[in-house]
Design an enzyme around this catalytic site. Sequence first.
Site, PDB file in Angstrom:
ATOM      1  N   ASP A  49     -14.429   6.505   5.709  1.00 59.77           N
ATOM      2  CA  ASP A  49     -14.938   5.490   6.221  1.00 59.77           C
ATOM      3  C   ASP A  49     -14.799   5.770   7.878  1.00 59.77           C
ATOM      4  O   ASP A  49     -15.435   4.950   8.418  1.00 59.77           O
ATOM      5  CB  ASP A  49     -14.491   3.783   6.020  1.00 59.77           C
ATOM      6  CG  ASP A  49     -12.871   3.788   6.198  1.00 59.77           C
ATOM      7  OD1 ASP A  49     -12.387   4.681   6.557  1.00 59.77           O
ATOM      8  OD2 ASP A  49     -12.453   2.700   5.982  1.00 59.77           O
ATOM      9  N   LYS A 118     -10.841   5.674  -2.915  1.00 63.23           N
ATOM     10  CA  LYS A 118      -9.717   5.396  -2.055  1.00 63.23           C
ATOM     11  C   LYS A 118      -9.747   4.021  -1.379  1.00 63.23           C
ATOM     12  O   LYS A 118     -10.744   3.454  -0.759  1.00 63.23           O
ATOM     13  CB  LYS A 118      -9.545   6.406  -0.888  1.00 63.23           C
ATOM     14  CG  LYS A 118      -8.111   6.080  -0.083  1.00 63.23           C
ATOM     15  CD  LYS A 118      -7.995   7.321   0.844  1.00 63.23           C
ATOM     16  CE  LYS A 118      -8.865   7.286   2.011  1.00 63.23           C
ATOM     17  NZ  LYS A 118      -8.367   6.008   3.005  1.00 63.23           N
ATOM     18  N   GLU A 186      -0.281   7.842   6.069  1.00 63.28           N
ATOM     19  CA  GLU A 186      -0.875   8.062   7.560  1.00 63.28           C
ATOM     20  C   GLU A 186      -0.060   7.609   8.609  1.00 63.28           C
ATOM     21  O   GLU A 186       0.444   6.458   8.656  1.00 63.28           O
ATOM     22  CB  GLU A 186      -2.185   7.294   7.520  1.00 63.28           C
ATOM     23  CG  GLU A 186      -2.922   7.576   9.103  1.00 63.28           C
ATOM     24  CD  GLU A 186      -4.232   7.125   9.014  1.00 63.28           C
ATOM     25  OE1 GLU A 186      -4.910   6.934  10.450  1.00 63.28           O
ATOM     26  OE2 GLU A 186      -4.890   6.789   8.005  1.00 63.28           O
TER      27      GLU A 186
END
Length: 275
Positions: A49, A118, A186
Amino acid sequence: MSASARKTAPMPDDIRAMKGGTPIVTLTAYTTPVARMMDAHCDVVLVGDSVGMVLHGLPSTLGVTMEMMEMHGRAVARGLDKAMMVIDMPFGSYEESPQQAFANAARLMRETGAAAVKLEGGAHMAETIAFLTARGVPVMAHLGLTPQSINTLGGYKVQGRDTQADAMVADARAVAGAGAFSVVLEKVPATLADRITGGIEIPTIGIGASAGCDGQVLVVDDMLGLFTAFKPKFVKRYATLGEDGEAAIAAYAADVRARRFPEPEHTFADRAQGE
């Protein structure tokens, strides 16, 4: 893309089996030509995204829609034969309930041919992950800096420091236990990423995490130097295509204004001469 060609691509169970072995190579892609470039080199291609920011000029990923993900997913699928495609579920498409998540995940997989989805979130998303995987939807989880939650995280900050570390370990165990086949970490401290990697049975894929993760992912526009609005610390630029492209455009503009382009070899004669 033929059915026989797609059989050569790994499936979620193959990626899961890479835990502790050869690192998993992952990049984002949003278009057919870029997908073709990375197909032979990546294990996983993620239709992220992040497309909202790098291609559509949005200030964050929050404005990305299902329709955008479907369009870019179909484009990427046309460029892949060997890599496995995973697609992001956009903000608002899965948080309401497991049933909402399944309907939208099924839609994305059906419309794009993605092998998995995801989604972001830890223990609070475990029920949803279990619901999806029980119904044939493989899930890649995403912990740490979850861009869809920047408004509650206070921006793009490192996650998992100090007292947050144990909670993130618990989140990782929760998504693994719920059936996720891998998890993106992340922007978390390297020591925490290593702790999580050693403590769960599914692969970790780092982005701003640790070289000790089971794999790595970067946004392709970042690593190629195409997206230059800002450069996160965790990005290594392997090319400067943005600068090179701007220089090429400037040279083209100068040639047009000076009437150096087009030259005779770029134009057509009255009679065909091998063009």
